[in-house]
Design an enzyme around this catalytic site. Structure first.
Site, PDB file in Angstrom:
ATOM      1  N   GLU A  14      -3.097  13.992  10.457  1.00 44.48           N
ATOM      2  CA  GLU A  14      -2.837  15.222   9.725  1.00 44.48           C
ATOM      3  C   GLU A  14      -2.559  16.390  10.660  1.00 44.48           C
ATOM      4  OE1 GLU A  14      -5.025  12.927   8.794  1.00 44.48           O
ATOM      5  OE2 GLU A  14      -4.066  12.395   6.896  1.00 44.48           O
ATOM      6  N   HIS A  36     -11.887  13.327  -2.649  1.00 39.44           N
ATOM      7  CA  HIS A  36     -10.540  13.259  -3.220  1.00 39.44           C
ATOM      8  C   HIS A  36     -10.462  14.011  -4.556  1.00 39.44           C
ATOM      9  CE1 HIS A  36     -10.299   9.852  -0.415  1.00 39.44           C
ATOM     10  NE2 HIS A  36      -9.006   9.836  -0.566  1.00 39.44           N
TER      11      HIS A  36
HETATM   12  C1  LIG Z   1      -7.483  11.662   6.768  1.00 34.34           C
HETATM   13  C2  LIG Z   1      -6.875  10.843   5.715  1.00 34.34           C
HETATM   14  N1  LIG Z   1      -5.539  10.764   5.635  1.00 34.34           N
HETATM   15  C3  LIG Z   1      -4.945  10.010   4.690  1.00 34.34           C
HETATM   16  C4  LIG Z   1      -5.705   9.309   3.795  1.00 34.34           C
HETATM   17  C5  LIG Z   1      -5.052   8.482   2.694  1.00 34.34           C
HETATM   18  N2  LIG Z   1      -5.235   7.063   2.989  1.00 34.34           N
HETATM   19  C6  LIG Z   1      -6.252   6.364   2.469  1.00 34.34           C
HETATM   20  S1  LIG Z   1      -6.317   4.810   3.054  1.00 34.34           S
HETATM   21  C7  LIG Z   1      -4.956   5.057   4.004  1.00 34.34           C
HETATM   22  C8  LIG Z   1      -4.438   3.955   4.834  1.00 34.34           C
HETATM   23  C9  LIG Z   1      -5.412   3.517   5.844  1.00 34.34           C
HETATM   24  O1  LIG Z   1      -4.882   2.481   6.551  1.00 34.34           O
HETATM   25  P1  LIG Z   1      -5.775   1.635   7.538  1.00 34.34           P
HETATM   26  O2  LIG Z   1      -6.510   2.539   8.435  1.00 34.34           O
HETATM   27  O3  LIG Z   1      -4.901   0.622   8.149  1.00 34.34           O
HETATM   28  O4  LIG Z   1      -6.854   0.946   6.576  1.00 34.34           O
HETATM   29  P2  LIG Z   1      -6.603  -0.162   5.459  1.00 34.34           P
HETATM   30  O5  LIG Z   1      -6.379   0.571   4.169  1.00 34.34           O
HETATM   31  O6  LIG Z   1      -5.449  -0.965   5.833  1.00 34.34           O
HETATM   32  O7  LIG Z   1      -7.873  -0.930   5.416  1.00 34.34           O
HETATM   33  C10 LIG Z   1      -4.469   6.345   3.864  1.00 34.34           C
HETATM   34  C11 LIG Z   1      -3.293   6.887   4.530  1.00 34.34           C
HETATM   35  C12 LIG Z   1      -7.108   9.426   3.895  1.00 34.34           C
HETATM   36  N3  LIG Z   1      -7.925   8.802   3.036  1.00 34.34           N
HETATM   37  N4  LIG Z   1      -7.661  10.167   4.871  1.00 34.34           N
END
Ligand SMILES: Cc1ncc(C[n+]2csc(CCOP(=O)(O)OP(=O)(O)O)c2C)c(N)n1
Ligand SMILES: [Mg+2]
Lengths: 328, 325
Positions: free
Chosen positions: B59, B128
């Site tokens: 971010e 959220h």
């Molecule tokens: C700081 C932040 N940015 C964006 C999000 C939205 N978001 C939730 S899960 C996710 C993807 C996360 O990917 P990863 O770290 O690979 O975990 P996975 O879901 O694959 O287990 C995003 C972008 C968030 N929750 N927190």
């Protein structure tokens, strides 16, 4: 305690953990579809071997930090199943009294410092827990689970640098399931070998097959032992694949069915069943018996959650401060 | 007129801006796939990956790079799917975007838009579900926009992208999928002009974003059940703030209730209430009341979430209190 994969009972225990996570989450998918669970649910199906293998090396006073996809970590670290299920239902008997929900399950008495809705938030918190252990002169360890999407967040880098320079007892476990929400890792990440990120901070690194619970347990054991013995942090990259969508209900237009079904041939549960059978440790009938027993456990948790009440409306502002403040 | 969703309306505004001005670029997580709420559907296909840039989960990078791009010739629209994620980039918003123009003696402007979804949506949990407009509007140098319906969403976003200063564009999750009449043509809705969403003579409901919808529901109930004529003033943008329209309405009705979904304590409603008092103290026949969330992180459990965050019935109750002290 560490799994002895030559020993039948010890291996069966690991199998039960894998099953428990799988059946718990398949049950959640079903309940969510029926509208019984509020909010969002992110399942860990396909990745269970990572939590189970890693946590098999942890003591109950060790810590884990977790993610939005956190049920598996919590179960493997020993969270109370009824409390977990009731939390996902938003009931007052939930582990966080219904305040948290699926994305925020925690049990501080078991060292589970919380599933977290903010990507990579656990990394700096793990660093702090590591600092605390070092300062208290304890031999505990922190395991920080995070995702391949999370690895690009600045906090990961800040935490790894600090843990490395201070030799803090933190093991970073990157669950590389190939996607961050709907975006392929390849689109946003500069290296395909994620372990290089650890090397950049002078940390030990290890890469492993995250669907093979034996390999996860063995490789992470070294990282955890090193951390416990004052040798500093390790970045463990566990390759895996998320069988479900980003959340239950995700239409998944961003990947092909073919890709998903191919990955299912490497189901961590099936791989471990094959291992158990081929080593002559357990036969089919035994595996089926285990499934029945675990299903009963999960069913009992569901009925516990369903029987439980929602929190009282007048308690909505409880727990904001340690001692209540009026007028604000 | 055709009816489209809030999210679709913002796609139209973005596409129109991008067609007209090639310096407009869109950045954020998952936007190539249309975004969490479909707010970017079709943009990658039309404008390609140089102008619709899928960003890593960083971010600070997303908002910081928008500042850097904005002062070097682009007009970035940087998106975060949930407003809570701005907290990982508050330095970039508060210490950089908001201050560049002033601190560097007016040498540059920072023409960027930060889009973020806020508010409660069906038990999304404490990280959220929140509304942070009070933080942003407190900081000089940031404009803050919070539309309440698809037609305004389109026109206000178009103006926000045109604007030469950083604009925080807040889109409430509960109304993102709601449809409403939206003109097909390209148009702009000026920042700093409130709308009278419903006329009335007994009490003024000053509000914005999703609470405008709840205030309109409340106004209907007040009329039907209590024969009270409530006027609903939809601010549409908090900075710049159209205080003139607010004061005109309250001077007429002599009663005001300020409503938002964010926490009451320290909320933006306090600013409005205070300004009303400063200008109309002698003319009010009841204290200005505020309707907002109780002071707690937003709980997951549905009954707690509902208890913390106001809807139409809380607005009705507050109005009745101003009328029957
Ligand atoms: C700081 C932040 N940015 C964006 C999000 C939205 N978001 C939730 S899960 C996710 C993807 C996360 O990917 P990863 O770290 O690979 O975990 P996975 O879901 O694959 O287990 C995003 C972008 C968030 N929750 N927190
Ligand atoms: Mg991932």
């Amino acid at each position: 305690m560490a799994v002895d994969f030559k020993d039948r009972e010890s291996s069966l225990e690991a199998y039960r953990q894998l099953l428990l996570i799988r059946i718990f989450e398949e049950t959640l998918e079903d309940l969510f579809g029926k509208g019984k669970i509020p909010g969002f649910v992110h399942t860990y199906i396909g990745q269970e071997a990572i939590a189970v293998g890693v946590c098999s090396n942890l003591r109950s006073d060790d810590y884990v930090t977790s993610t939005h996809r956190g049920h598996g970590h919590a179960i493997a670290k020993g969270i109370d199943l009824n409390g977990l299920m009731a939390e996902v239902f938003g009931k007052v008997t939930g582990i966080c009294k219904g305040r948290g929900g699926s994305m925020h399950v925690a049990d501080f008495s078991k060292g589970i410092l919380g599933a977290n809705g903010i990507v990579a938030a656990g990394t700096v918190i793990a660093a702090g827990a590591g600092l605390s252990i070092q300062s208290r002169e304890q031999d505990q360890v922190v395991v920080c689970f995070f995702g391949d999407g999370g690895i690009n967040k600045g906090t990961v880098h800040e935490a790894m640098n600090f843990c490395s320079v201070k030799r803090l007892p933190v093991v970073f476990v990157c669950e590389n399931n190939q996607y961050a929400q709907f975006t392929s890792r390849k689109l946003t990440t500069s290296v395909s070998d994620l372990s290089k990120r650890g090397a950049a901070y002078g940390m030990s690194t290890a890469s492993l097959d995250g669907n093979n619970v034996v390999e996860v347990a063995e490789v992470s054991k070294k990282a955890i032992d090193d951390a416990r013995n004052g040798l500093g942090p390790t970045l463990v990259v566990a390759d895996t694949y998320r069988f479900g969508g980003h959340y239950v209900g995700d239409p998944q237009a961003y990947r092909s069915e073919d890709e998903v079904s191919k990955s299912r041939t490497r189901d961590p549960l099936l791989l471990f069943e094959k291992h158990l059978e081929s080593q002559g440790l357990v036969d089919r009938d035994q595996l089926e018996l285990e499934k029945v027993a675990i299903t009963e456990l999960v069913d009992e948790a569901v009925s516990f959650a369903e029987r439980s009440d929602y929190p009282e409306v007048h308690s909505a502002t409880d727990y904001v401060f340690t001692d209540r403040i009026e007028g604000s | 007129m055709r009816s489209i969703s809030f999210g679709q309306a913002t796609v139209e505004a973005t596409a129109a801006a991008m067609r007209e001005d090639e310096t407009v670029v869109v950045t954020g997580e998952d936007i190539g796939w249309g975004g969490n709420f479909g707010q970017f559907k079709g943009l990658l296909e039309e404008f390609g990956p140089k102008r619709v840039v899928d960003m890593p989960i960083s971010e600070a990078l997303i908002l910081g790079s928008a500042v850097g791009a904005a002062v070097t010739g682009l007009r970035p629209v940087a998106s975060l799917s949930f407003v809570e994620f701005t907290m990982g980039a508050m330095d970039e918003i508060i210490n950089q975007a908001a201050k560049f123009r002033y601190m560097f003696g007016g040498q540059v402007s920072v023409p960027m838009v930060v889009r973020a979804s806020d508010g409660v949506l069906r038990s999304s949990g404490a990280q959220h579900s929140e509304s942070f407009e009070a933080f942003f509007s407190h900081m000089p140098g940031l404009k803050v926009v919070a539309p309440s319906n698809p037609a305004d969403a389109k026109g206000l976003l178009r103006s926000a992208i045109d604007d030469d200063d950083p604009v925080i564009y807040l889109e409430n999750k509960k109304i993102t999928f709601r449809r409403g009449p939206v003109p097909e043509e390209d148009y702009r809705t000026a920042l700093g002009e409130a709308a009278i969403a419903r006329e009335g003579s007994d009490v003024s409901l000053i509000t914005y974003s999703v609470m405008t919808q709840h205030a309109l529901e409340a106004a209907q109930v007040l009329l039907e059940d209590h024969s009270i004529e409530a006027e609903v003033v939809d601010l549409r943008s908090l900075v710049p703030l159209d205080m003139e329209s607010v004061l005109r309405s309250v001077a007429k009705t002599r009663r005001a209730v300020v409503c938002h979904e964010a926490w009451t304590f320290g909320g933006f409603g306090g600013e409005i209430a205070s300004q009303i008092n400063e200008h109309l103290f002698g003319e009010l026949v009841a204290p200005v009341l505020r309707v907002g969330a109780q002071s707690a992180p937003i709980a997951f459990s549905p009954p707690l979430e509902r208890a913390l965050v106001p809807e139409a019935s809380e607005v009705v109750q507050a109005v009745l209190r101003t009328l029957k002290p």
